[in-house]
Design a protein around this motif. Structure first.
Motif, PDB file in Angstrom:
ATOM      1  N   PRO A 115      10.248  26.111 -20.913  1.00 49.91           N
ATOM      2  CA  PRO A 115      10.582  25.316 -19.715  1.00 49.91           C
ATOM      3  C   PRO A 115       9.392  25.084 -18.791  1.00 49.91           C
ATOM      4  O   PRO A 115       9.300  24.017 -18.164  1.00 49.91           O
ATOM      5  N   GLU A 116       8.471  26.024 -18.734  1.00 50.89           N
ATOM      6  CA  GLU A 116       7.297  25.858 -17.856  1.00 50.89           C
ATOM      7  C   GLU A 116       6.326  24.800 -18.364  1.00 50.89           C
ATOM      8  O   GLU A 116       5.383  24.435 -17.639  1.00 50.89           O
ATOM      9  N   ASP A 117       6.530  24.274 -19.543  1.00 45.46           N
ATOM     10  CA  ASP A 117       5.727  23.162 -20.045  1.00 45.46           C
ATOM     11  C   ASP A 117       6.226  21.818 -19.518  1.00 45.46           C
ATOM     12  O   ASP A 117       5.593  20.781 -19.747  1.00 45.46           O
ATOM     13  N   SER A 118       7.357  21.825 -18.826  1.00 43.73           N
ATOM     14  CA  SER A 118       7.895  20.588 -18.249  1.00 43.73           C
ATOM     15  C   SER A 118       6.920  20.037 -17.219  1.00 43.73           C
ATOM     16  O   SER A 118       6.515  20.746 -16.293  1.00 43.73           O
ATOM     17  N   ALA A 119       6.543  18.777 -17.397  1.00 44.74           N
ATOM     18  CA  ALA A 119       5.554  18.125 -16.526  1.00 44.74           C
ATOM     19  C   ALA A 119       5.365  16.709 -17.035  1.00 44.74           C
ATOM     20  O   ALA A 119       5.908  16.328 -18.074  1.00 44.74           O
ATOM     21  N   THR A 120       4.558  15.937 -16.312  1.00 46.20           N
ATOM     22  CA  THR A 120       4.114  14.645 -16.830  1.00 46.20           C
ATOM     23  C   THR A 120       2.719  14.824 -17.405  1.00 46.20           C
ATOM     24  O   THR A 120       1.854  15.431 -16.770  1.00 46.20           O
ATOM     25  N   TYR A 121       2.520  14.310 -18.604  1.00 47.77           N
ATOM     26  CA  TYR A 121       1.229  14.437 -19.284  1.00 47.77           C
ATOM     27  C   TYR A 121       0.544  13.075 -19.283  1.00 47.77           C
ATOM     28  O   TYR A 121       1.101  12.083 -19.762  1.00 47.77           O
ATOM     29  N   LEU A 122      -0.658  13.056 -18.718  1.00 55.86           N
ATOM     30  CA  LEU A 122      -1.424  11.827 -18.559  1.00 55.86           C
ATOM     31  C   LEU A 122      -2.584  11.798 -19.546  1.00 55.86           C
ATOM     32  O   LEU A 122      -3.260  12.809 -19.752  1.00 55.86           O
ATOM     33  N   CYS A 123      -2.817  10.637 -20.112  1.00 52.64           N
ATOM     34  CA  CYS A 123      -3.954  10.403 -20.990  1.00 52.64           C
ATOM     35  C   CYS A 123      -4.888   9.416 -20.285  1.00 52.64           C
ATOM     36  O   CYS A 123      -4.427   8.515 -19.570  1.00 52.64           O
ATOM     37  N   ALA A 124      -6.184   9.571 -20.483  1.00 54.01           N
ATOM     38  CA  ALA A 124      -7.147   8.668 -19.839  1.00 54.01           C
ATOM     39  C   ALA A 124      -8.357   8.497 -20.746  1.00 54.01           C
ATOM     40  O   ALA A 124      -8.681   9.389 -21.531  1.00 54.01           O
ATOM     41  N   VAL A 125      -9.026   7.337 -20.645  1.00 54.92           N
ATOM     42  CA  VAL A 125     -10.215   7.086 -21.459  1.00 54.92           C
ATOM     43  C   VAL A 125     -11.364   6.625 -20.578  1.00 54.92           C
ATOM     44  O   VAL A 125     -11.168   6.049 -19.507  1.00 54.92           O
ATOM     45  N   GLN A 126     -12.552   6.877 -21.079  1.00 49.74           N
ATOM     46  CA  GLN A 126     -13.781   6.457 -20.425  1.00 49.74           C
ATOM     47  C   GLN A 126     -14.559   5.612 -21.420  1.00 49.74           C
ATOM     48  O   GLN A 126     -14.786   6.035 -22.562  1.00 49.74           O
ATOM     49  N   ASN A 127     -14.951   4.402 -20.980  1.00 48.85           N
ATOM     50  CA  ASN A 127     -15.657   3.476 -21.858  1.00 48.85           C
ATOM     51  C   ASN A 127     -17.157   3.774 -21.850  1.00 48.85           C
ATOM     52  O   ASN A 127     -17.777   3.904 -20.799  1.00 48.85           O
TER      53      ASN A 127
ATOM     54  N   ARG B 198      -2.309  17.319 -17.088  1.00 45.55           N
ATOM     55  CA  ARG B 198      -0.918  17.682 -16.803  1.00 45.55           C
ATOM     56  C   ARG B 198      -0.686  17.463 -15.317  1.00 45.55           C
ATOM     57  O   ARG B 198      -1.524  17.829 -14.479  1.00 45.55           O
ATOM     58  N   GLN B 199       0.488  16.885 -14.980  1.00 48.16           N
ATOM     59  CA  GLN B 199       0.814  16.673 -13.574  1.00 48.16           C
ATOM     60  C   GLN B 199       2.219  17.193 -13.291  1.00 48.16           C
ATOM     61  O   GLN B 199       3.202  16.699 -13.847  1.00 48.16           O
ATOM     62  N   ASP B 200       2.300  18.192 -12.412  1.00 46.24           N
ATOM     63  CA  ASP B 200       3.587  18.708 -11.970  1.00 46.24           C
ATOM     64  C   ASP B 200       4.082  17.872 -10.794  1.00 46.24           C
ATOM     65  O   ASP B 200       3.280  17.295 -10.053  1.00 46.24           O
ATOM     66  N   PRO B 201       5.408  17.814 -10.600  1.00 47.41           N
ATOM     67  CA  PRO B 201       5.963  16.987  -9.515  1.00 47.41           C
ATOM     68  C   PRO B 201       5.369  17.348  -8.159  1.00 47.41           C
ATOM     69  O   PRO B 201       5.279  18.520  -7.798  1.00 47.41           O
TER      70      PRO B 201
ATOM     71  N   GLY C  16      -2.621  15.256  -3.082  1.00 44.77           N
ATOM     72  CA  GLY C  16      -2.085  13.930  -2.837  1.00 44.77           C
ATOM     73  C   GLY C  16      -1.552  13.726  -1.431  1.00 44.77           C
ATOM     74  O   GLY C  16      -1.199  14.679  -0.725  1.00 44.77           O
ATOM     75  N   THR C  17      -1.521  12.452  -1.038  1.00 43.26           N
ATOM     76  CA  THR C  17      -0.905  12.013   0.221  1.00 43.26           C
ATOM     77  C   THR C  17       0.117  10.934  -0.120  1.00 43.26           C
ATOM     78  O   THR C  17      -0.229   9.933  -0.750  1.00 43.26           O
TER      79      THR C  17
ATOM     80  N   GLN D  99       0.809  -1.217   0.000  1.00 41.36           N
ATOM     81  CA  GLN D  99       0.000   0.000   0.000  1.00 41.36           C
ATOM     82  C   GLN D  99       0.845   1.271   0.000  1.00 41.36           C
ATOM     83  O   GLN D  99       0.294   2.379   0.032  1.00 41.36           O
ATOM     84  N   THR D 100       2.147   1.120  -0.060  1.00 37.64           N
ATOM     85  CA  THR D 100       3.036   2.268  -0.248  1.00 37.64           C
ATOM     86  C   THR D 100       2.742   2.870  -1.617  1.00 37.64           C
ATOM     87  O   THR D 100       2.855   2.188  -2.643  1.00 37.64           O
ATOM     88  N   SER D 101       2.344   4.140  -1.633  1.00 47.48           N
ATOM     89  CA  SER D 101       1.912   4.758  -2.878  1.00 47.48           C
ATOM     90  C   SER D 101       1.614   6.235  -2.615  1.00 47.48           C
ATOM     91  O   SER D 101       1.716   6.724  -1.495  1.00 47.48           O
ATOM     92  N   VAL D 102       1.247   6.936  -3.684  1.00 39.58           N
ATOM     93  CA  VAL D 102       0.713   8.283  -3.547  1.00 39.58           C
ATOM     94  C   VAL D 102      -0.788   8.198  -3.812  1.00 39.58           C
ATOM     95  O   VAL D 102      -1.204   7.635  -4.830  1.00 39.58           O
TER      96      VAL D 102
END
Lengths: 112, 112
Positions: free
Chosen positions: B80-92, B37-40, A106-107, A85-88
């Motif tokens: 540089p401010e575009d640096s981040a993780t970009y997440l994609c997601a779908v809904q069925n 978009r997800q920043d650290p 987040g936690t 269960q270690t996670s964010v």
């Protein structure tokens, strides 16, 4: 509006301990969600709620419990913490008829 | 089974060097595809929702497109401010409205 707030930000637990992750939203959203995020993996849905008094399981519910007594609050309970269960953990909310989920900060939980 | 993959896993760009991120999905019926978009150290932040093949949406230097099997997030002249993780997601379309499947993300670094 504060949006979605989560407490605590960080926590270290020993194996077998229990804790509650708190989530509150002030946007009057009916829908609320709990996700966990592990490195290199997508967000996984743990539980969700479509309104006060109604909850349902997501993809990875084992080891967790939730309750929804008010529109604003959606706590996540870990009864017997395990290293897996270690996670964010992220809480999110959505309004009726909307597609956008609004996430909390987040936690970060570590189980040793 | 619904599935979302993203490529590349990580991308380093020089400032001003345009590129694209890929999101490939498998779903029996698409209700919607989301980019976040997800920043650290923070929760995901909503960018776009796409509903049907051929649809495009833009926001500043970002443009998202959708086909029947994949989505692209085009980044034009990144900063540089575009640096981040970009997440994609779908809904069925055929399962619970509240179950969104997330991909693992693409970590983007833009070097000055």
């Amino acid at each position: 509006n504060a949006g979605v707030t989560q407490t605590p930000k960080f926590r270290i637990l020993k194996i077998g301990q229990s804790m509650t992750l708190q989530c509150t939203q002030d946007m009057n959203h009916n829908y609320m969600y709990w996700y966990r995020q592990d490195p290199g993996m997508g967000l996984k849905l743990i539980y969700y709620s479509v309104g006060a008094g109604i909850t349902d399981k997501g993809e990875v519910p084992n080891g967790y419990n939730v309750s929804r007594s008010t529109t604003e609050d959606f706590p996540l309970r870990l009864e017997l913490a395990a290293p897996s269960q270690t996670s964010v953990y992220f809480c999110a909310s959505r309004k009726v008829g909307g597609d956008t989920q609004y996430f909390g900060p987040g936690t970060r939980l570590t189980v040793l | 089974e619904d599935q979302v993959t993203q490529s590349p896993e990580a991308l380093r760009l020089q400032e001003g060097e345009s590129s694209s991120l890929n999101c490939s999905y498998t779903v029996s019926g698409l209700r919607g595809l989301f980019w976040y978009r997800q920043d650290p150290g923070k929760g995901p932040e909503f960018l776009f929702t796409l509903y049907s093949a051929g649809e495009e949406k833009e926001k500043e230097r970002l443009k998202a497109t959708l086909t029947k099997k994949e989505s692209f997030l085009h980044i034009t002249a990144p900063k540089p401010e575009d640096s981040a993780t970009y997440l994609c997601a779908v809904q069925n379309l055929k399962t619970s409205y509240d179950k969104v499947i997330f991909g693992p993300g693409t970590s983007l670094s833009v070097i000055p």
